[in-house]
Write a protein that holds these residues in place. Sequence first.
Motif, short mmCIF file in Angstrom:
data_model
loop_
_atom_site.label_atom_id
_atom_site.label_comp_id
_atom_site.label_asym_id
_atom_site.label_seq_id
_atom_site.Cartn_x
_atom_site.Cartn_y
_atom_site.Cartn_z
N HIS A 249 15.08 15.00 -23.54
CA HIS A 249 14.83 16.30 -22.89
C HIS A 249 13.97 17.18 -23.80
O HIS A 249 14.11 17.16 -25.03
CB HIS A 249 16.17 17.00 -22.59
CG HIS A 249 16.06 18.11 -21.59
ND1 HIS A 249 15.64 19.37 -21.93
CD2 HIS A 249 16.31 18.14 -20.25
CE1 HIS A 249 15.65 20.14 -20.85
NE2 HIS A 249 16.05 19.40 -19.81
N ASN A 250 13.06 17.95 -23.20
CA ASN A 250 12.18 18.83 -23.98
C ASN A 250 12.97 19.80 -24.84
O ASN A 250 12.58 20.12 -25.97
CB ASN A 250 11.25 19.61 -23.05
CG ASN A 250 10.07 18.77 -22.59
OD1 ASN A 250 9.81 17.70 -23.13
ND2 ASN A 250 9.37 19.25 -21.57
N TYR A 251 14.09 20.30 -24.29
CA TYR A 251 14.89 21.27 -25.03
C TYR A 251 15.50 20.63 -26.28
O TYR A 251 15.54 21.25 -27.35
CB TYR A 251 15.99 21.83 -24.13
CG TYR A 251 16.90 22.82 -24.81
CD1 TYR A 251 16.43 24.06 -25.21
CD2 TYR A 251 18.23 22.51 -25.06
CE1 TYR A 251 17.25 24.97 -25.85
CE2 TYR A 251 19.06 23.41 -25.68
CZ TYR A 251 18.57 24.64 -26.08
OH TYR A 251 19.40 25.53 -26.69
N ARG A 253 14.20 18.16 -27.95
CA ARG A 253 13.08 18.01 -28.89
C ARG A 253 12.78 19.33 -29.58
O ARG A 253 12.46 19.37 -30.76
CB ARG A 253 11.85 17.48 -28.15
CG ARG A 253 11.95 16.01 -27.76
CD ARG A 253 10.61 15.43 -27.37
NE ARG A 253 10.20 15.85 -26.04
CZ ARG A 253 10.47 15.18 -24.92
NH1 ARG A 253 11.14 14.04 -24.99
NH2 ARG A 253 10.06 15.61 -23.75
N MET A 254 12.88 20.44 -28.83
CA MET A 254 12.64 21.75 -29.42
C MET A 254 13.70 22.08 -30.48
O MET A 254 13.38 22.57 -31.56
CB MET A 254 12.64 22.82 -28.34
CG MET A 254 12.15 24.17 -28.84
SD MET A 254 12.72 25.55 -27.82
CE MET A 254 14.40 25.73 -28.40
N SER A 279 6.44 23.05 -25.99
CA SER A 279 7.50 22.54 -25.11
C SER A 279 7.99 21.17 -25.52
O SER A 279 9.07 20.73 -25.12
CB SER A 279 7.00 22.49 -23.66
OG SER A 279 5.87 21.62 -23.57
N ASN A 280 7.23 20.46 -26.32
CA ASN A 280 7.65 19.14 -26.79
C ASN A 280 8.39 19.21 -28.12
O ASN A 280 8.75 18.19 -28.69
CB ASN A 280 6.44 18.21 -26.94
CG ASN A 280 5.81 17.90 -25.60
OD1 ASN A 280 6.53 17.67 -24.63
ND2 ASN A 280 4.49 17.91 -25.56
#
Length: 598
Positions: A249-251, A253-254, A279-280
């Motif tokens: 999920h992008n979150y 990764r953040m 976002s990545n």
Amino acid sequence: MTHPILSVDNLTTSFRVDGDWVPVVRDVSFTVDRGETVAIVGESGSGKSVTALSIMRLVQQSHGRIEGAITLDGVDLLGLDEAAMRDVRGGDIGMIFQEPMTSLNPVLKIGFQVGEVLRRHRGMGAAEADREVLRLFDLVRIPDARRRIDEYPHSFSGGMRQRAMIAMALACQPKLLIADEPTTALDVTIQAQILELIRELQKDIGMAVMFITHDMGVVAEISDRVVVMLRGDKVEEAPVRELFAAPKHNYTRMLLGAVPKLGGLGDTQTPRRFPTLDSNGTGPEPDNEADHRGKTILEVRNLTTRFAVRGGLLNRPVGNVHAVENVSLSLAAGETLALVGESGCGKSTTGRSILRLIEPVAGEIRFEGQDLMAASHAELRQARRRMQMIFQDPYGSLNPRKAVGAAIAEPMHVHGLMDSARIGERVTELLRLVGLDEEHALRFPHEFSGGQRQRICIARSLALNPSLIVADESVSALDASIKAQVVNLMLDLQRELDLAYLFISHDIAVVERVSHRIAVMLLGEIVETGPRDKILCAPQHPYTRKLIDAVPIPNPETRRERGGLITDELMSPVRALDWTHPATRMHAVSEDHFVREF
């Protein structure tokens, strides 16, 4: 096949807002097996703590509603009456709350409060409970435990209070331990010991752990599986190695991208902003900021601060707490000196003594050429216009009944710097400077997140155009991404306004980002000081090496087995009235790098 200790199925928790039920946790499901540690991660407002409170059935029934199924070792918790649930709380489930001061009764002695759990759930008598409390205090490394059992919460530091809460939660050797940000307020060595302590209990009694945190280094160090939450929803769940190696999920990764990694800056000496995340969860690594340090503005020589310990029938002084002992340091314009060390080592007392918020008993403090120790009250008040402090708890340092615009304006009104119209314009400038909007001036502190409140405190500290800011654990309680934003803001302000920072922190990975030089404190004394790269890459004092070794590494593949950390004895800073400090001196290791003889 054994069933899990905890099973949460389609948990939805809602709160009543203006007559409507608003869900803050939606259809969350996960399990925790016997002897397993599941980390629940996410930023503030993601629903982590509400999930824990729902499991404990601590959501107020008149304003909250819990739906779904929660099963502990085969028992339906939502079907129990309140009397049976009281037996579960503290007995079968132990919980370490995030804020120890609000979780402890301020009018009851610490030892009595921990002993109450043993008397209630384990049926111990008073004498047996006292012995077990002493053992637990030794286990969580509360120094001088026999004396401190009879003290009240206000006399404990934040880290000490958290250790007392951990002792209370572990007192009954529960089937499930819910730890809500248990190590946020603790320094890295104590954090490492608490994590090791939890692991040892897991081995001994098969205790399951639900570990709520925003520190991905701790997640990598202790967890078996990870549940990632975002705004009340579970967005990802995976074994810890899989999640760190290939977050989906992008979150997630953040979150991973915002984690400071100790040693990531190599041997550079200048502060560097955290990467700006896309976002990545990735972003360009910023260039080194130029080092624009100017003339020395603060010189401290042989600063000593002590507190009397009273006792006996007449409550006379029987000893002294040697909080700060012969501390010498200097700070230049545009420079950051980080003061690091364990809880209770004297970091915060040093900062407050420099501003004379606490009166030192000896030493010399010169700020911008002025002798502050000889300054009158009026002279000191004038000097403090150029010296400001950002406190650890932004909510506690803001008046809850005063709009934030009025709080920022107050120093300007007190010192009569400008007329009311200009003050209003200045408040707007300051809010924009720290990334907030003009309309935020009319809101109250409770309407802001923790990171926003810290920005407000930074804005207030800048109101009088200071040249020195003492930042006391100013980002320690913030989520990783919010911490990155606030640190970047402080570095930007330093570059634009030529600010000097005395940055007090136990978070060495953040210290690496912000500091030019580092001073390491132990029991009130500086034991090593030097440029950032020298301290972190070539530490000379055993205590400095111990601090660096204890920093959690945000990589589960390099998870370390920690041996012997729990048994380390933390010495007491209390000394007899006639005690004199033995003569010690600092040796030069290299240019600007000094270490105390040991």
